[in-house]
Write a protein that holds these residues in place. Structure first.
Motif, PDB file in Angstrom:
ATOM      1  N   GLY A   1      -5.457  -8.022   2.470  1.00 33.80           N
ATOM      2  CA  GLY A   1      -4.955  -8.338   0.603  1.00 33.80           C
ATOM      3  C   GLY A   1      -4.596  -9.658   0.971  1.00 33.80           C
ATOM      4  O   GLY A   1      -4.505  -9.997   1.719  1.00 33.80           O
TER       5      GLY A   1
ATOM      6  N   ASP B   1      -9.269  -4.583  -3.046  1.00 37.99           N
ATOM      7  CA  ASP B   1      -8.074  -4.086  -2.242  1.00 37.99           C
ATOM      8  C   ASP B   1      -6.762  -5.088  -1.790  1.00 37.99           C
ATOM      9  O   ASP B   1      -6.598  -5.276  -1.061  1.00 37.99           O
TER      10      ASP B   1
ATOM     11  N   THR C   1      -4.203  -4.508  -1.835  1.00 42.74           N
ATOM     12  CA  THR C   1      -2.850  -3.843  -1.395  1.00 42.74           C
ATOM     13  C   THR C   1      -2.351  -4.056   0.588  1.00 42.74           C
ATOM     14  O   THR C   1      -2.016  -3.720   1.444  1.00 42.74           O
ATOM     15  N   ASP C   2      -4.097  -4.260   0.273  1.00 43.74           N
ATOM     16  CA  ASP C   2      -4.813  -4.091   2.203  1.00 43.74           C
ATOM     17  C   ASP C   2      -3.849  -5.087   2.830  1.00 43.74           C
ATOM     18  O   ASP C   2      -3.219  -6.243   3.004  1.00 43.74           O
TER      19      ASP C   2
ATOM     20  N   PRO D   1       1.061  -1.055   0.318  1.00 40.90           N
ATOM     21  CA  PRO D   1      -0.527  -0.107  -0.379  1.00 40.90           C
ATOM     22  C   PRO D   1       0.715   1.254  -0.228  1.00 40.90           C
ATOM     23  O   PRO D   1       1.429   1.265   0.510  1.00 40.90           O
TER      24      PRO D   1
ATOM     25  N   ILE E   1       6.072  -0.839   4.308  1.00 42.60           N
ATOM     26  CA  ILE E   1       5.188   0.425   3.647  1.00 42.60           C
ATOM     27  C   ILE E   1       6.253   1.285   3.947  1.00 42.60           C
ATOM     28  O   ILE E   1       6.512   2.063   3.322  1.00 42.60           O
TER      29      ILE E   1
ATOM     30  N   VAL F   1       0.028   4.238  -4.604  1.00 40.32           N
ATOM     31  CA  VAL F   1      -0.198   2.649  -5.142  1.00 40.32           C
ATOM     32  C   VAL F   1       1.011   2.602  -7.305  1.00 40.32           C
ATOM     33  O   VAL F   1       1.876   1.635  -6.473  1.00 40.32           O
TER      34      VAL F   1
ATOM     35  N   ARG G   1      -8.737  -4.701  -8.993  1.00 39.95           N
ATOM     36  CA  ARG G   1      -9.224  -4.504  -7.839  1.00 39.95           C
ATOM     37  C   ARG G   1     -10.895  -3.793  -7.910  1.00 39.95           C
ATOM     38  O   ARG G   1     -10.992  -3.338  -6.914  1.00 39.95           O
TER      39      ARG G   1
END
Length: 259
Positions: free
Chosen positions: A162, A155, A157-158, A48, A196, A55, A147
């Motif tokens: 995710g 999502d 990327t969560d 994320p 992250i 992103v 997505r």
């Protein structure tokens, strides 16, 4: 009242130090760890974005292989990304209109290509930490579809809810193909949320070189413009290669699909 002395300098010089600074600024765009996809299944986790970032960072990029260079040069297109003049775009348009089939083919390789950058964790080697993956429109379109698919996607990327992405690569060069899908294991935690914070700043890959930087880059690569001399590619000896063909512009850039 006397006239001002005619020897007053009204311009700035372009020193060697200035040239070195501009080369260094352009080289900054190519720094960072890049992930190269291998043939077969590649499992990655897209990170994320930090607050205020994105992103994905998108760019229109030229990849030019000149003369006998083992590696070419790459840069973001000033025309497409900043509405500024672009010598290579001018060359491509000129060559495409000469009537020569050789020039026409070369023009197609000179035009800018769509590139996307994202930070990922290679699930095969998570100990490496965040790496940057570069790819083209086809992979990007498939990621956006995943997505938007709330039923079977979402999502990815969560960091908690995710999931990993499988990018399956087959073939080489012009015959390279990519298949993109969610991992069939469903939601999986990212694993290390510090990734992250330490991921690369992708905004560097959207940077457009100044006119001076681009001139320095092309001159140092011995690029011979087809439009400045108004001669066709066959007479000027300009040689180019896009990321889709043999001799990619940079081995530090990850795989790109053939769009």
């Amino acid at each position: 009242m006397t006239d001002a002395p005619s020897n007053i300098v009204k311009y700035s010089s372009f020193s060697l130090e200035d040239a070195e600074k501009e080369e260094a600024a352009l080289a900054e765009m190519n720094k960072g760890k890049f992930h190269k996809l291998h043939n077969g299944k590649n499992k990655v986790r897209f990170l994320p974005a930090k607050l205020g970032a994105q992103v994905f960072v998108k760019a229109s990029q030229h990849f030019v292989q000149v003369g006998s260079m083992e590696r070419g040069v790459s840069f973001n297109c000033p025309r497409k990304m900043a509405n500024q003049p672009c010598l290579v775009c001018n060359d491509a348009e000129f060559l495409g209109a000469t009537g020569s089939s050789v020039d026409y083919d070369l023009a197609g390789k000179l035009f800018a290509n769509f590139r996307v950058y994202g930070n990922v964790i290679d699930r095969e080697h998570p100990e490496i930490g965040p790496v940057t993956l570069a790819f083209g429109k086809k992979v990007y379109d498939e990621l956006i579809k995943i997505r938007k698919d709330e039923a079977d996607g979402g999502d990815f990327t969560d960091p908690v809810e995710g999931f990993d992405i499988i990018i399956e690569k087959s073939g080489e060069l012009l015959n390279t193909r990519y298949a993109v899908r969610p991992s069939n294991k469903g939601s999986t935690p990212l694993g290390d949320n510090t990734w992250i914070d330490i991921q690369a700043d992708l905004s560097r890959y959207a940077r457009v070189p100044t006119t001076e930087e681009l001139a320095t880059l092309l001159a140092s690569s011995k690029y011979e413009s087809a439009t400045l001399g108004r001669g066709g590619a066959s007479s000027k000896g300009v040689v180019a290669s896009s990321a889709r063909g043999a001799g990619k512009a940079s081995s530090s850039v990850g795989d790109v699909d053939d769009d």
